[in-house]
Design a protein around this motif. Structure first.
Motif, mmCIF file in Angstrom:
data_model
loop_
_atom_site.group_PDB
_atom_site.id
_atom_site.type_symbol
_atom_site.label_atom_id
_atom_site.label_comp_id
_atom_site.label_asym_id
_atom_site.label_seq_id
_atom_site.Cartn_x
_atom_site.Cartn_y
_atom_site.Cartn_z
ATOM 1 N N VAL A 1 2.046 0.511 -4.467
ATOM 2 C CA VAL A 1 3.417 0.602 -4.962
ATOM 3 C C VAL A 1 3.785 -0.762 -5.548
ATOM 4 C CG1 VAL A 1 5.822 0.968 -4.293
ATOM 5 C CG2 VAL A 1 3.999 2.296 -3.211
ATOM 6 N N SER B 1 -6.715 3.694 1.773
ATOM 7 C CA SER B 1 -6.102 4.245 0.565
ATOM 8 C C SER B 1 -6.006 3.171 -0.517
ATOM 9 C CB SER B 1 -4.703 4.780 0.881
ATOM 10 O OG SER B 1 -4.039 5.138 -0.307
ATOM 11 N N SER B 2 -6.289 3.561 -1.753
ATOM 12 C CA SER B 2 -6.200 2.609 -2.862
ATOM 13 C C SER B 2 -4.867 2.730 -3.607
ATOM 14 C CB SER B 2 -7.362 2.828 -3.832
ATOM 15 O OG SER B 2 -7.284 4.134 -4.374
ATOM 16 N N GLU B 3 -3.998 3.614 -3.138
ATOM 17 C CA GLU B 3 -2.687 3.808 -3.770
ATOM 18 C C GLU B 3 -1.803 2.586 -3.510
ATOM 19 O OE1 GLU B 3 1.089 6.823 -3.340
ATOM 20 O OE2 GLU B 3 -0.883 7.508 -2.691
ATOM 21 N N SER C 1 2.490 -2.308 -8.226
ATOM 22 C CA SER C 1 1.352 -3.128 -8.631
ATOM 23 C C SER C 1 1.537 -3.678 -10.038
ATOM 24 C CB SER C 1 0.048 -2.333 -8.556
ATOM 25 O OG SER C 1 0.073 -1.256 -9.472
ATOM 26 N N ARG D 1 0.865 -1.191 0.000
ATOM 27 C CA ARG D 1 0.000 0.000 0.000
ATOM 28 C C ARG D 1 0.895 1.232 0.000
ATOM 29 N NH1 ARG D 1 -4.916 -1.218 -0.666
ATOM 30 N NH2 ARG D 1 -5.917 -2.830 0.531
ATOM 31 N N GLY D 2 0.502 2.241 -0.789
ATOM 32 C CA GLY D 2 1.304 3.454 -0.894
ATOM 33 C C GLY D 2 1.274 4.292 0.356
ATOM 34 N N ASN D 3 0.103 4.423 0.965
ATOM 35 C CA ASN D 3 -0.057 5.261 2.154
ATOM 36 C C ASN D 3 -0.401 4.342 3.325
ATOM 37 O OD1 ASN D 3 -0.596 7.164 4.057
ATOM 38 N ND2 ASN D 3 -2.076 8.315 2.839
#
Length: 158
Positions: free
Chosen positions: A63, A59-61, A65, A51-53
Motif C-alpha cells: 500500500v 504477501s507481496s501486496e 508504494s 504491506r497490504g496483507n
C-alpha cells in the motif's frame, strides 16, 4: 525521508511538478523580505508504504508504494483558503510519479513554492530534458574492379 530517493533528487522532482495557481496573484520576494501568503504556496506530503496483507508476511501486496503528485496536500497560508475557494491550488496532474517506496519506508515533508525568474536564480529557468548519443560514422570505400579480381576468397569454415 527514509526512501532510497536522496533528498536532493526528491526536492528536484518536486520542483518540476506544475502547480495549478494563477501566478498573477502572487508577488516575488524582494531581498530578505519574509514570505507570506502573497509570496508562497505550501504543500505537505506524509506517506508511508506498508504491506497490504498483514496476516500473510509473504504477501507481496503493498500500500502506497508509488508516491504521486495527488498525495501532495495544499496548506493554505493566511487568507489563501478564502482567496482560492473557487479554484483550489493543487498540482496540474495527479498522476506524476515522485518516488517509489518499499514497506517501512516513508516520506514526510513540507514544500514551499515561490515565484521567481531565471535572471534571479537558475532554479526558476524554464528548461527541458536534453540528451545525446554518439553515432559513429562508418564510411566504406567502393570496391574497384581491379581489386575485386585480385582479392582472395575467405577460407571456408570447417
Amino acid at each position: 525521508n527514509t526512501s532510497m530517493t536522496e533528498d536532493e533528487v526528491l526536492a528536484h522532482r518536486l520542483g518540476l511538478i506544475p502547480i495549478r495557481a494563477d501566478p498573477r496573484l502572487f508577488r516575488e520576494r524582494v531581498g530578505d523580505e519574509d514570505p507570506d501568503e502573497h509570496h508562497v504556496i505550501a504543500f505537505r506530503l506524509e506517506i508511508k508504504c506498508t504491506r497490504g496483507n498483514k496476516d500473510d508476511p509473504g504477501s507481496s501486496e503493498m500500500v502506497n508504494s508509488r508516491v504521486l503528485s495527488s498525495h501532495l496536500q495544499w496548506i493554505p497560508q493566511g487568507d489563501q483558503e478564502e482567496r482560492f475557494r473557487e479554484r483550489e491550488i493543487k498540482p496540474v496532474h495527479d498522476d506524476i510519479l515522485i518516488a517509489k517506496l518499499r514497506p517501512g519506508q516513508e516520506i514526510v515533508l513540507e514544500a514551499w513554492c515561490e515565484k521567481g525568474i531565471g535572471k534571479t536564480h537558475s532554479k526558476w529557468s524554464p528548461v527541458a530534458t536534453a540528451s545525446y548519443r554518439l553515432l559513429p560514422e562508418i564510411r566504406v570505400k567502393p570496391a574497384r574492379a581491379r581489386d575485386a579480381d585480385t582479392a582472395e576468397a575467405p577460407p571456408a569454415a570447417a
